[in-house]
Write an enzyme that holds these catalytic residues in place. Structure first.
Site, short mmCIF file in Angstrom:
data_model
loop_
_atom_site.label_atom_id
_atom_site.label_comp_id
_atom_site.label_asym_id
_atom_site.label_seq_id
_atom_site.Cartn_x
_atom_site.Cartn_y
_atom_site.Cartn_z
N GLY A 59 -6.88 25.24 -44.66
CA GLY A 59 -7.27 24.71 -43.36
C GLY A 59 -8.51 25.38 -42.83
N VAL A 60 -9.39 24.59 -42.18
CA VAL A 60 -10.68 25.10 -41.72
C VAL A 60 -10.96 24.81 -40.25
CG1 VAL A 60 -11.72 25.01 -44.01
CG2 VAL A 60 -11.83 22.99 -42.54
N GLY A 61 -10.01 24.27 -39.53
CA GLY A 61 -10.27 23.86 -38.14
C GLY A 61 -10.60 25.00 -37.21
N GLU A 62 -9.92 26.15 -37.40
CA GLU A 62 -10.08 27.27 -36.48
C GLU A 62 -11.09 28.31 -36.95
OE1 GLU A 62 -6.98 25.75 -33.98
OE2 GLU A 62 -7.12 25.74 -36.14
N ALA A 108 -3.95 19.67 -42.81
CA ALA A 108 -4.40 19.34 -44.16
C ALA A 108 -3.43 19.89 -45.20
CB ALA A 108 -5.80 19.89 -44.40
N ASN A 137 -12.42 18.29 -48.97
CA ASN A 137 -13.59 17.44 -48.75
C ASN A 137 -14.69 18.31 -48.14
OD1 ASN A 137 -15.55 15.70 -47.57
ND2 ASN A 137 -14.08 14.03 -47.52
N PHE A 175 -8.55 19.77 -30.11
CA PHE A 175 -8.55 21.18 -30.48
C PHE A 175 -7.69 22.04 -29.56
CE2 PHE A 175 -11.89 20.22 -33.49
CZ PHE A 175 -11.41 20.95 -34.55
N ILE A 231 -7.78 14.19 -35.03
CA ILE A 231 -8.50 14.47 -33.78
C ILE A 231 -10.00 14.56 -34.01
CG2 ILE A 231 -6.51 15.58 -32.72
CD1 ILE A 231 -7.76 18.28 -33.36
N GLY A 232 -10.43 13.94 -35.12
CA GLY A 232 -11.83 14.00 -35.50
C GLY A 232 -12.07 14.94 -36.66
#
Length: 750
Positions: free
Chosen positions: A708-711, A515, A637, A246, A471-472
């Site tokens: 995208g949903v990482g942040e 993604a 997903n 991250f 990265i997971g």
């Protein structure tokens, strides 16, 4: 091209999960070969000054030691700064390990001990004695902020604050309702499960295979080749599995340099892995001081927004984030003034840490919005709705989509916000004061240049390859889902190859763009395969598809068929047999549409609602409930996406209540460089978290509609917690983390 009924949008478990839970997934420091050497770094114990000398005799004589490197015997490497700058480097002079006798920050690597075993290297390193000529440390941003300056050079990809619009100061002076406050955030440190490590396998012909903890194998590859003047064809970097990052793994770390240096010099395989202590000396969310002034009219409409920030950086590089710009686009306001400056400290260069800039900026902005709502006497959610804006005011652009209003409505309904009393200290549960708070979150939805290859076999098996990293976050799985959807095969027929510098070009995994970017590249490659497959089908005698275009056909049940009539088509195996081919492989690429980006901006949005309980006598705060409503385009997903939001919320709880790098400013040294004293949320700190994904259709954000949903999951959480604590206790706390002593301090003053 992607239907809604097969793989996309299905909550599939991670395809790499079985490898991880059974221990078969090898991380960077878990690769081994006979005769491998081990390196351990010796780090500085001052924060600024010079090395006056080393005492190495005992360490050199220690059994098993092969060589000790310092600045006095470091092998020759590239000189120019340009050779040391990686793909995401910031302005300034990149750090060069073992360059000279100067010490720039606490924990700087100043020597490397290489030995036959890790234990020998570790124990020998402990015998090295270092004499210093220490300088006076300057590590307190509160003191150094008076000398802060606007960055002389802008970091690539980081927009400086826009020019002022309207008359923010005049509007503030004339407004009926106004607030102004100072907000501060202490430095936070990455603590992924996997430590930074590099295993460099030396081949007899001088070729190197490097297993590195990184978010970009190609970035690490190019960095090494530039610094050591290596033939790119003789270097391969792999990062098949990454145990959390991250942002911490965006830039190459010094263990990579040290391991490659030793391997090249000794012509042997070498592994160097950091300790947990060393992880605290690099890539940290910088300490930040912010001042926000907001004003509104009688109807609760914003009249003035002013946001100034001073952020810490090192003396050798100007690290920068987008901190204040969000205040100019989050809510409708005609009078805005924003400012961003840096304060140079005797510390290592900070680095990107989940939602860099936005997590910091929104932590202050959303508290200020709550304060102004109470000043006016309006419900905090209603206040935000009254100032909703449907375009990007900073850039004067339309938005590709914005379902933030749906986040507000659905999140509030699920949380039960309508039952919230306005007055603080209105609700108790036994000895606990109960409070509810909320906040908004926004993050850029970026599409970056990316490429991928897709290979289709006659039996329906598919291989997807790209240099992307996982990265997971679930990269393996979502790329596999896109291919499975396109070729109408189960996910177990898909092989995904990523994390290898020789695979098709992608950028580093960061910014929540993987993604959308790599996923769209896989779609493009799959479309190219389908086009080639159709060409082979049309070359067959009496082909029923001879007049079809690629848009007219799809793959279903192992056949290439007409969309309009699945009875008309040809089995893929027959097409391969007729063309005498065993497989079809094509490459696809994607990049931003410049004509579109000139007119549109794209963002993910969130609304987070938090319940806290604060012991009335002991002032112990607990977050008992969180509802996070997310608008992020197409959710590829739901299971992996939900995990991302859960992780973001938990990191937000750490930001709000726990995480704080403590520096002794007399010495400039970090005091709590371990997981015993650097507090992070544990299972006991995390209770009920509910995630909602609101429907949002956005074909402009990316070809596959994903944002995208990482942040986005972390943004606003800290502010929502602070606002909830105010609602519970009546005490407004603007300094993070919010610890018991701060609550008690405010209580005593009250």
């Amino acid at each position: 091209m992607l239907s809604e009924t097969k793989s996309i949008g299905i909550p599939l478990s991670r395809i790499d999960g079985p490898l991880k839970v059974t221990g078969r997934a090898k991380y960077a420091a878990e690769h081994h070969e006979p005769g491998m050497l081990h390196g351990v770094a010796v780090v500085a114990t001052i924060s600024t000054g010079r090395i006056a000398g080393f005492h190495l005799v005992e360490a050199e004589d220690f059994p098993g030691v092969v060589k000790i490197y310092t600045f006095k015997n470091r092998p020759d490497v590239a000189w120019w700064d340009s050779k040391w700058k990686d793909e995401v480097a910031v302005p300034g002079h990149p750090f060069r390990p073992l360059e000279n006798d100067r010490v720039l920050f606490d924990g700087q690597p100043i020597a490397l001990v290489v030995a036959e075993t890790y234990e020998a290297a570790r124990d020998a390193a402990a015998l090295i004695r270092v004499r210093y000529a220490a300088g006076e440390p300057h590590t307190d941003i509160r003191r150094e902020a008076r000398d802060s300056q606007v960055p002389s050079k802008t970091r690539k990809g980081i927009s400086p604050p826009p020019k002022p619009r309207g008359d923010a100061e005049g509007a503030f002076a004339n407004a009926r309702f106004k607030i102004s406050g100072d907000y501060s955030l202490e430095g936070e440190h990455h603590n992924p499960m996997e430590l930074f490590g590099s295993t460099v396998l030396w081949e007899k012909d001088g070729e190197l295979t490097i297993h590195d903890k990184t978010q970009g194998s190609q970035n690490a590859h190019d960095y090494i080749c530039n610094v050591f003047r290596l033939d790119p064809q003789k270097v391969t970097v792999k990062n098949a599995f990454v145990g959390g990052a991250f942002g911490s793994g965006l830039r190459p770390k010094y263990q990579l340099f040290l391991a490659v240096m030793a391997a090249l010099d000794l012509k042997r395989s070498v592994r160097v892995e950091m300790t947990r202590r060393e992880m605290f000396y690099l890539t940290w969310r910088p300490a930040t001081m912010q001042t926000i002034s907001l004003a509104a009219d009688d109807e609760g409409k914003l009249q003035s927004t002013m946001h100034q920030a001073v952020q810490a950086t090192s003396r050798y590089e100007d690290y920068q984030e987008v901190v204040v710009n969000w205040s100019g686009l989050a809510y409708k306001c005609e009078n805005v003034q924003l400012g961003y400056e840096l304060a140079e400290l005797d510390v290592s260069t900070p680095g990107d840490m989940r939602a860099p800039g936005a997590a910091t900026g929104f932590a202050a902005l959303e508290i200020a919005m709550d304060e102004l709502a109470y000043e006016i006497g309006i419900d905090p959610l209603e206040f935000r709705l009254r100032n909703f804006v449907d375009h990007d005011q900073n850039q004067g652009k339309k938005l590709t989509s914005k379902a933030l209003d749906a986040c507000y409505r659905q999140g509030a309904a699920r949380f039960g916000w309508q039952k919230r009393p306005m007055a603080p200290r209105s609700v108790k549960d036994g000895d606990d004061l109960v409070g509810w708070g909320m906040a908004t979150g926004i993050w850029e939805a970026s599409l970056m240049p990316a490429a991928a290859k897709v290979r289709l076999f006659a039996d329906g098996k598919v291989v997807v390859s790209a240099a992307a990293s996982d990265i997971g976050t679930g990269t393996y799985t979502i790329l596999g889902q896109i291919a499975a959807e396109t070729f109408d095969v189960p996910i177990d027929k898909i092989t995904v190859l990523i994390g290898h510098s020789a695979l098709p070009k992608t950028g580093v995994e960061g910014g929540s763009w993987t993604a959308a970017s790599s996923g769209s590249a896989v779609q493009a490659a799959a479309l190219a395969v389908k086009k080639t497959l159709l060409a082979h089908a049309q070359a067959m005698d009496k082909s029923p598809l001879v007049k079809a275009t690629v848009d007219d056909v799809s793959i279903a049940d192992g056949r290439l068929v007409l969309d309009a009539n699945h009875q008309i088509g040809i089995a893929i195996g027959d097409i391969f047999e007729a063309g005498n081919i065993s497989s079809i492989e094509e490459e696809g690429e994607v990049r931003p549409d410049e004509s579109q980006t000139q007119k549109f901006a794209s963002y993910s949005h969130s609304a987070v609602f938090v319940e806290v309980k604060v012991d009335e006598e002991l002032a112990v705060p607990r977050v008992t409930r969180v509802v996070s409503a997310i608008a992020a385009g197409r959710i590829l997903n739901p299971k992996t996406a939900r995990s991302q939001i859960l992780g973001g919320v938990v990191m937000g709880l750490g930001m709000a209540l726990h995480e704080e790098g403590m520096i002794d400013h007399r010495s400039g040294r970090i005091m709590n460089h371990n997981l015993a004293e650097y507090h992070i949320p544990t299972q006991a700190d995390v209770e009920h978290i509910e995630v909602i994904f609101v429907d949002e259709h956005d074909p402009k954000a990316s070809p596959i509609g994903a944002k995208g949903v990482g942040e986005i999951g972390i943004i606003g959480v800290a502010a929502a917690v602070s606002n909830a604590i105010f609602h519970a206790t009546g005490k407004r706390i603007r300094r993070f983390p919010i610890t018991i002593d701060k609550i008690l301090e405010r209580q005593e003053k009250a």
